[in-house]
Design a protein around this motif. Structure first.
Motif, PDB file in Angstrom:
ATOM      1  N   CYS A   1      23.783  30.148 -41.204  1.00 17.87           N
ATOM      2  CA  CYS A   1      23.995  30.411 -39.787  1.00 17.87           C
ATOM      3  C   CYS A   1      23.796  29.118 -39.004  1.00 17.87           C
ATOM      4  O   CYS A   1      23.092  28.218 -39.452  1.00 17.87           O
ATOM      5  CB  CYS A   1      23.001  31.473 -39.298  1.00 17.87           C
ATOM      6  SG  CYS A   1      23.238  33.074 -40.086  1.00 17.87           S
TER       7      CYS A   1
ATOM      8  N   LYS B   1      28.319  31.278 -40.591  1.00 15.50           N
ATOM      9  CA  LYS B   1      28.555  32.593 -39.985  1.00 15.50           C
ATOM     10  C   LYS B   1      28.156  32.539 -38.515  1.00 15.50           C
ATOM     11  O   LYS B   1      27.230  31.828 -38.140  1.00 15.50           O
ATOM     12  CB  LYS B   1      27.765  33.668 -40.717  1.00 15.50           C
ATOM     13  CG  LYS B   1      28.243  33.859 -42.145  1.00 15.50           C
ATOM     14  CD  LYS B   1      27.706  35.139 -42.713  1.00 15.50           C
ATOM     15  CE  LYS B   1      28.273  35.370 -44.083  1.00 15.50           C
ATOM     16  NZ  LYS B   1      29.344  36.318 -44.090  1.00 15.50           N
TER      17      LYS B   1
ATOM     18  N   ARG C   1      26.511  33.357 -35.085  1.00 17.86           N
ATOM     19  CA  ARG C   1      25.153  33.794 -34.770  1.00 17.86           C
ATOM     20  C   ARG C   1      25.204  35.220 -34.227  1.00 17.86           C
ATOM     21  O   ARG C   1      25.999  35.544 -33.349  1.00 17.86           O
ATOM     22  CB  ARG C   1      24.531  32.861 -33.749  1.00 17.86           C
ATOM     23  CG  ARG C   1      23.129  33.213 -33.412  1.00 17.86           C
ATOM     24  CD  ARG C   1      22.532  32.245 -32.429  1.00 17.86           C
ATOM     25  NE  ARG C   1      21.110  32.529 -32.304  1.00 17.86           N
ATOM     26  CZ  ARG C   1      20.227  31.650 -31.933  1.00 17.86           C
ATOM     27  NH1 ARG C   1      20.596  30.427 -31.640  1.00 17.86           N
ATOM     28  NH2 ARG C   1      18.971  31.978 -31.839  1.00 17.86           N
TER      29      ARG C   1
END
Length: 176
Positions: free
Chosen positions: A79, A140, A142
């Motif tokens: 992330c 990815k 958040r």
């Protein structure tokens, strides 16, 4: 030379003479200029001739160095808010990683950007030949923290999906 590389040969230009490059004693078709870009292993010779004389000079013996097999393991998704980390998984060890969000073999998720990011691993062998491999590292998006509110005996999440409810840190089965 390294496989896939070329080597530049050149002879001093002189007016009134003809040039012919040879590989292993055979004329190279259409190689009749003062320079030649070689990409095959072997003995290179330049034959210089005018109306009276032929002079040949062996320039160099080239051999191809075998390419080093390079691989790069796959990466787990991260992330954007995750901490930076040292990249690994490139073989043979000792290469350099590059790509978005990478500096000094360290990956900075916040700098790479959300989505699929290509990581390039380049290894230079003892003959100074480079080989490389790539792998994709996914950043990815958040996930925002949902707001929780209570309406009498009902608990409500601001996120319409993707919820998992817990009671005293234990999953409540079916409460999604």
């Amino acid at each position: 030379i390294c496989q896939g590389a070329t080597y530049h040969f050149s002879a001093q230009a002189t007016s009134g003479v003809n040039y012919q490059w040879l590989l292993n004693g055979n004329d190279i078709p259409f190689a009749s200029d003062t320079s030649y870009e070689a990409n095959a292993a072997g003995d290179y010779t330049i034959r210089v001739s005018d109306a009276y004389c032929n002079v040949s000079s062996t320039v160099r013996v080239l051999e191809h160095y075998a390419a080093t097999l390079v691989s790069l393991a796959s990466f787990n998704a991260v992330c954007p808010q995750d901490s930076s980390f040292s990249l690994s998984g490139g073989m043979p060890i000792g290469g350099v990683y590059s790509g978005n969000g990478i500096s000094a073999n360290t990956f900075y998720p916040s700098l790479a950007g959300v989505g699929m990011n290509t990581v390039l691993y380049t290894f230079t062998d003892s003959n100074q030949c480079e080989s490389s491999a790539t792998s994709v590292l996914e950043i990815k998006a958040r996930v925002s923290t949902p707001q929780i509110s209570q309406n009498f005996n009902q608990i409500i999440s601001s996120a319409s999906s993707g919820n998992q409810w817990y009671y005293n840190h234990v999953v409540i089965p079916g409460a999604t």
